[in-house]
Enzyme design. Structure first.
Site, mmCIF file in Angstrom:
data_model
loop_
_atom_site.group_PDB
_atom_site.id
_atom_site.type_symbol
_atom_site.label_atom_id
_atom_site.label_comp_id
_atom_site.label_asym_id
_atom_site.label_seq_id
_atom_site.Cartn_x
_atom_site.Cartn_y
_atom_site.Cartn_z
ATOM 1 C CB THR A 9 -54.441 -64.555 13.875
ATOM 2 O OG1 THR A 9 -54.938 -64.911 15.194
ATOM 3 C CG2 THR A 9 -55.171 -63.507 13.390
ATOM 4 C CG HIS A 26 -44.557 -67.209 6.959
ATOM 5 N ND1 HIS A 26 -43.910 -67.371 5.811
ATOM 6 C CD2 HIS A 26 -45.768 -67.857 7.226
ATOM 7 C CE1 HIS A 26 -44.587 -68.222 5.277
ATOM 8 N NE2 HIS A 26 -45.582 -68.492 5.883
#
Ligand code: ADP
Length: 441
Positions: free
Chosen positions: A393, A215
C-alpha cells in the site's frame, strides 16, 4: 517670609545703632543704608546661586540654604525629583513593553508615515533579513525587495496577508514569511510578520496525501468497474467468469488493505503513546510474525530460507497490536521484496546499553542510498508496480516508523544495493525487561 523681613529689619537696626554710636543722626542713617545694602547684596548672591543651579538642575547638587531662596531651591529640587521618578517609571514601563514585543514569536515593525523603519523586534529582523540597529530609519521598500511585498505595499489593501520568501530560503530548505500591515495613528503602519513555513508544508502534505489516497483508491476502482462492465455485457464462459471474479476479489482486497493501513495510521496519530504498564513477550511476538512470514512466502511460492531468533524471557513494554503490526510489516516487506529461495533473518538482541534491538535482514535487491531518507514517507515507493504487484500500500514503513516513535524507539535502515537490506527497530532500555517470567498474551 517673616524671617526675611525680620532679618532685614534687625540688620538695618543694628547698622543704624552702630552708625548712631559713631556719628549720631547721620551716622545712624548711613549705618542703616549700609546694612540694607549688605543685606541686598547677600540676598542677591543667594538668589544667583539658586539661579545658576536652576540652569542645570540636578537633585544631587541642589544648594542647601535657609530662608526664601533655600525654600525655592528645595521646592525646585523636590519637583525635579518627582519628575525624574516619573521619567524613570515611564522608561521602565517602555522597556518592559519593548521586552514583551521582543519576546513575541511574531515579528513587529513600526513604520513612520514615509515608510521608514522606526523600530523592529529581533524576530522581524530575522524573518526579513535586516539588522535592527543598522537599518533603522531605512525605507522598508529598499530593504524588502520581494515584488509581492512591493505590490502589496503600493496597493494599499491591507485587509489580507502577503507571503514572501524568508531570508536564506532555498528550494531544499524553503522559508515562507507572511506579512500584514496595520495602519494606525497619522499615516503610521504596524508591520506584523509570521513564519508560515511549517504551516505551508503541512498544507502541501495534506494536499499530497489526499491526492495520493484518491489515486490509490481510483486505480483498483477503475479496474473493478471495468470487470463489472465486462461481466454485465459479455456472455462469458464459467471459467472465464471465475478468472474475472478472482481478479476483482484481488482489487477489492487491495482497497481493503489500503483502508486498513489508513485506519491504522489515523489511530496511531490520534491516540496517546502506549504506557509502560503492558509487557509484551518477545517470544510470542516473534512466533506470530514467523507464522505470518511463512504463510506469505508459501503463498507467493518463494520458498525463502527463514530464520527467526528470539531472546528467552525478554519482554518489551508497549502496545502488543502496534508492535506486532510494525514487526510484521518489516517481515512481510522482506518476504515480498526478496527473490525466491533467498534468506531472511529476524533477530532480537539486548544491547549493552539495555536497549532491545530487533533486526530484519534480507538478501533481496537492496535500496539505493538516495531513497533511504524518504522510505518512511507515506506512499513513497521505489518501484510502484513492484510494490502493488506484491500487495503493497506504500504505507507499511510509515506505520513502522510511527509505532517505533510512539514507543520512544528508533527505526534504522541499512542497505547495500544488490546485497540486501537490514531494518532495525531499537527500543529504549526503560521499555525492556529480561529474566522475569513473562505472561504470554
Ligand atoms: P510498500 O507497501 O510499497 O511495500 P512500504 O512503506 O512498506 O510500502 O515500503 C516503501 C518502499 O520501500 C517499498 O515500496 C519498497 O520500494 C521499499 N522497500 C521496503 N522494504 C524493502 C526491502 N526489504 N527490500 C527492498 N526494498 C524495500
Amino acid at each position: 517670609m517673616l524671617w526675611r523681613i525680620a532679618s532685614f529689619l534687625l540688620l538695618v537696626a543694628a547698622g543704624a545703632l552702630l552708625g548712631a554710636a559713631a556719628a549720631r543722626t547721620w551716622g545712624a542713617a548711613a549705618g542703616a543704608a549700609l546694612a540694607a545694602l549688605a543685606w541686598f547684596v547677600a540676598d542677591l548672591l543667594r538668589g544667583l546661586r539658586v539661579l545658576r543651579w536652576l540652569r542645570r538642575p540636578d537633585t544631587a547638587t541642589a544648594p542647601r540654604m535657609a530662608g526664601l531662596w533655600g525654600e525655592v531651591a528645595d521646592r525646585a529640587r523636590r519637583a525635579l525629583r518627582a519628575r525624574e521618578q516619573q521619567t524613570a517609571q515611564a522608561e521602565a514601563r517602555l522597556q518592559e513593553f519593548l521586552a514583551a514585543i521582543q519576546a513575541s514569536p511574531n515579528g513587529v515593525m513600526l513604520l513612520n508615515p514615509t515608510g521608514h523603519i522606526e523600530w523592529c523586534n529581533q524576530t522581524a529582523a530575522s524573518h526579513l533579513g535586516i539588522d535592527p540597529a543598522r537599518d533603522l530609519m531605512q525605507q522598508v521598500g529598499n530593504l524588502l525587495r520581494d515584488p509581492a511585498f512591493a505590490a502589496y505595499y503600493a496597493g494599499g489593501d491591507f485587509t489580507r496577508d502577503v507571503v514572501i520568501s524568508g531570508r536564506g530560503s532555498t528550494p531544499l530548505r524553503p522559508s515562507r514569511i507572511s506579512i500584514r500591515l496595520h495602519p494606525y495613528g497619522e499615516g503610521r503602519k504596524l508591520l506584523l510578520s509570521r513564519d508560515v513555513t511549517a504551516l505551508e508544508q503541512a498544507e502541501t502534505m495534506r494536499r499530497d496525501f489526499v491526492a495520493n489516497v484518491s489515486h490509490e483508491i481510483r486505480t483498483p476502482l477503475t479496474v473493478l468497474g471495468g470487470f463489472v462492465e465486462t461481466l454485465q455485457t459479455l456472455p462469458l464462459e464459467a471459467d472465464e467468469r471465475g478468472r474475472y471474479l478472482a481478479l476483482m476479489a484481488q482489487q477489492a482486497q487491495r482497497m481493503q488493505s489500503l483502508v486498513n493501513d489508513l485506519l491504522t495510521l489515523s489511530r496511531l496519530e490520534g491516540s496517546p503513546s502506549p504506557g509502560v504498564g503492558e509487557w509484551v513477550p518477545v517470544d510470542s511476538l516473534t512466533a506470530q510474525c514467523e507464522s505470518d512470514a511463512r504463510a506469505l512466502s508459501e503463498l507467493l511460492g518463494k520458498q525463502h530460507l527463514l530464520e527467526f531468533e528470539s531472546v528467552p524471557e525478554l519482554a518489551v513494554a508497549g502496545a502488543q497490536g502496534e508492535l506486532h503490526s510494525a514487526l510484521s510489516n518489516l517481515v512481510t516487506n522482506a518476504v515480498r521484496y526478496t527473490p525466491a529461495g533467498q534468506g531472511i533473518r529476524v533477530r532480537w538482541r539486548v544491547l549493552d546499553t539495555g536497549e532491545a534491538e530487533c533486526s530484519v535482514h534480507d538478501s533481496g535487491p537492496g535500496i539505493a542510498p538516495e531513497h533511504l531518507p524518504r522510505l518512511t514517507e507515506r506512499f513513497y515507493r521505489i518501484d510502484r508496480s513492484r510494490s502493488r504487484d506484491t500487495g503493497g500500500t506504500g504505507l507499511g514503513l510509515a506505520i513502522v516508523k510511527h509505532v517505533v516513535q510512539r514507543h520512544g524507539g528508533e527505526l534504522r535502515i541499512a542497505s547495500t544495493p544488490g546485497a540486501g537490506s537490514t531494518f532495525t527497530i531499537v527500543l529504549p532500555a526503560h521499555r525492556v525487561r529480561q529474566g522475569l517470567a513473562v505472561e504470554a498474551h
